[in-house]
Design an enzyme around this catalytic site. Structure first.
Site, PDB file in Angstrom:
ATOM      1  CG  ASP A  19      -2.182   1.047   1.058  1.00 33.94           C
ATOM      2  OD1 ASP A  19      -2.491   1.432   0.136  1.00 33.94           O
ATOM      3  OD2 ASP A  19      -2.579   1.205   2.056  1.00 33.94           O
ATOM      4  CG  HIS A  36      -0.575   1.659  -9.111  1.00 32.29           C
ATOM      5  ND1 HIS A  36      -0.781   1.537  -8.005  1.00 32.29           N
ATOM      6  CD2 HIS A  36      -1.701   2.791  -9.567  1.00 32.29           C
ATOM      7  CE1 HIS A  36      -1.938   2.285  -7.580  1.00 32.29           C
ATOM      8  NE2 HIS A  36      -2.486   2.977  -8.327  1.00 32.29           N
ATOM      9  CG  LEU A 130       8.769 -17.292  -3.614  1.00 41.57           C
ATOM     10  CD1 LEU A 130       8.790 -17.696  -2.274  1.00 41.57           C
ATOM     11  CD2 LEU A 130       9.159 -15.983  -4.133  1.00 41.57           C
TER      12      LEU A 130
HETATM   13  C1  IPE Z   1      -5.403  -2.779   0.064  1.00 38.96           C
HETATM   14  O1  IPE Z   1      -4.933  -1.371  -0.072  1.00 38.96           O
HETATM   15  C2  IPE Z   1      -5.303  -3.417  -1.121  1.00 38.96           C
HETATM   16  C3  IPE Z   1      -4.197  -3.402  -2.119  1.00 38.96           C
HETATM   17  C4  IPE Z   1      -2.854  -3.028  -1.603  1.00 38.96           C
HETATM   18  C5  IPE Z   1      -4.030  -4.146  -3.322  1.00 38.96           C
HETATM   19  P1  IPE Z   1      -6.228  -0.258  -0.318  1.00 38.96           P
HETATM   20  O2  IPE Z   1      -5.585   1.069  -0.525  1.00 38.96           O
HETATM   21  O3  IPE Z   1      -7.086  -0.588  -1.241  1.00 38.96           O
HETATM   22  O4  IPE Z   1      -6.785  -0.240   1.145  1.00 38.96           O
HETATM   23  P2  IPE Z   1      -7.739   0.649   1.980  1.00 38.96           P
HETATM   24  O5  IPE Z   1      -8.911   1.293   1.050  1.00 38.96           O
HETATM   25  O6  IPE Z   1      -6.896   2.055   2.265  1.00 38.96           O
HETATM   26  O7  IPE Z   1      -8.269   0.058   3.157  1.00 38.96           O
HETATM   27  C1  IPE Z   2      -1.896   0.138  -3.138  1.00 40.74           C
HETATM   28  O1  IPE Z   2      -1.367   1.761  -3.333  1.00 40.74           O
HETATM   29  C2  IPE Z   2      -2.058  -0.378  -4.693  1.00 40.74           C
HETATM   30  C3  IPE Z   2      -3.401  -0.660  -4.835  1.00 40.74           C
HETATM   31  C4  IPE Z   2      -4.260  -0.546  -3.798  1.00 40.74           C
HETATM   32  C5  IPE Z   2      -3.742  -1.046  -6.165  1.00 40.74           C
HETATM   33  P1  IPE Z   2      -2.691   2.626  -3.384  1.00 40.74           P
HETATM   34  O2  IPE Z   2      -3.079   2.855  -4.590  1.00 40.74           O
HETATM   35  O3  IPE Z   2      -3.712   2.376  -2.121  1.00 40.74           O
HETATM   36  O4  IPE Z   2      -1.859   3.732  -2.682  1.00 40.74           O
HETATM   37  P2  IPE Z   2      -2.548   4.997  -1.580  1.00 40.74           P
HETATM   38  O5  IPE Z   2      -3.076   4.187  -0.562  1.00 40.74           O
HETATM   39  O6  IPE Z   2      -3.667   5.554  -2.311  1.00 40.74           O
HETATM   40  O7  IPE Z   2      -1.307   5.959  -1.316  1.00 40.74           O
HETATM   41 MG    MG Z   3      -3.985   2.234  -0.459  1.00 37.35          MG
END
Ligand code: IPE
Ligand code: IPE
Ligand code: MG
Length: 251
Positions: A19, A36, A130
């Site tokens: 995240d 990403h 792995l």
């Molecule tokens: C969790 O991250 C899902 C992934 C990392 C793929 P999110 O950014 O979607 O989670 P929330 O919405 O902050 O809980």
């Molecule tokens: C995690 O990073 C990747 C996905 C959930 C696809 P985010 O896109 O949630 O990044 P933040 O949390 O908005 O910074």
């Molecule tokens: Mg996020």
């Protein structure tokens, strides 16, 4: 990893919620998709390090069931990135002996991506290194519901007596199947929540939350997570005194 020596004991299975990509990009005045994209490098690092250290399984949360609610443009760029990443990384994964599997609701993905996933999985299926699971269109609740449906269908057809459903059989119908449960969950990005990741399988995982945004996750941070894990006493409901010198896994 700094000195090539990992803290012991090592987790058999590490799960990571990757995240913070969006915030990483925003801090640089970039589009979220750039975050990403930048998140691919720490994925490579984790695969390489887990392979080198002999970790049995690594499960990465890449896209949740709820992430479909994001702006269409971001969803499209993520789907494009998954496609490109598989295309670009598959030879390297093969060389490392990795067994790649995508977990999640794959029928929700484009036919083109589904075909590419199937080909990549087939290409690495015979490997012995792995076990890498990438969770795409994955939700812990979805996983439990689809397992319940699978078992219910077997009961209705008469193939499975209701009384034969126990925790082992139920777990086998989940996406991770017979893999050992994750021992360690790492979540980057400063949030301290599960966000519908492996709800069943994380029952006894040690939880490591770090403030680092995913694109900045590096070998030193992985080492800190492993050191944190090595320092935990895993009691699985027993008392500390019952464990003795060698902590036991769940009976
Ligand atoms: C969790 O991250 C899902 C992934 C990392 C793929 P999110 O950014 O979607 O989670 P929330 O919405 O902050 O809980
Ligand atoms: C995690 O990073 C990747 C996905 C959930 C696809 P985010 O896109 O949630 O990044 P933040 O949390 O908005 O910074
Ligand atoms: Mg996020």
């Amino acid at each position: 990893m700094s000195d090539n020596v990992a803290p012991a004991p090592l987790p058999r299975h590490i799960a990571i919620t990757m995240d913070g990509n969006g915030r990483w990009a925003a801090a640089r005045g970039l589009a979220r998709s750039a975050g990403h994209k930048a998140g691919l490098e720490p994925v490579r690092l984790c695969v390489r390090e887990c392979s080198r250290l002999g970790v049995e399984a690594l499960t990465l949360f890449a896209f949740s069931s709820e992430n479909w609610s994001r702006p269409a443009e971001e969803v499209a760029s993520l789907m494009g990135l998954f496609f490109e990443a598989i295309e670009r990384e598959i030879s390297d994964l093969e060389r490392q002996g990795v067994v790649l599997r995508i977990i999640g609701h794959r029928q929700a993905l484009s036919v083109r991506l589904q075909a590419q996933i199937a080909a990549a999985e087939a290409r690495t299926a015979g490997n012995t290194g792995l076990k890498l699971q990438v969770a795409v269109s994955y939700g812990g609740r979805w996983d439990i519901v689809q397992a319940a449906r699978t078992l219910a269908a077997q009961c209705v057809s008469g193939a499975l007596p209701v009384a034969a459903i126990d925790e082992t059989r139920f777990a086998a119908a989940l996406e991770l199947g017979t893999l050992p449960d994750p021992d360690l969950l790492i979540r980057t990005g400063a949030e301290r929540r599960i966000s519908n990741f492996l709800l069943w399988n994380l029952a006894y995982a040690e939880l490591y939350f770090c403030d680092r945004l995913w694109p900045d996750f590096d070998a030193a941070e992985l080492e800190r997570a492993l050191a944190f894990f090595a320092g935990r006493e895993r009691r699985f409901g027993h008392t500390g005194g019952q464990l003795g010198a060698a902590p036991k896994a769940v009976p």
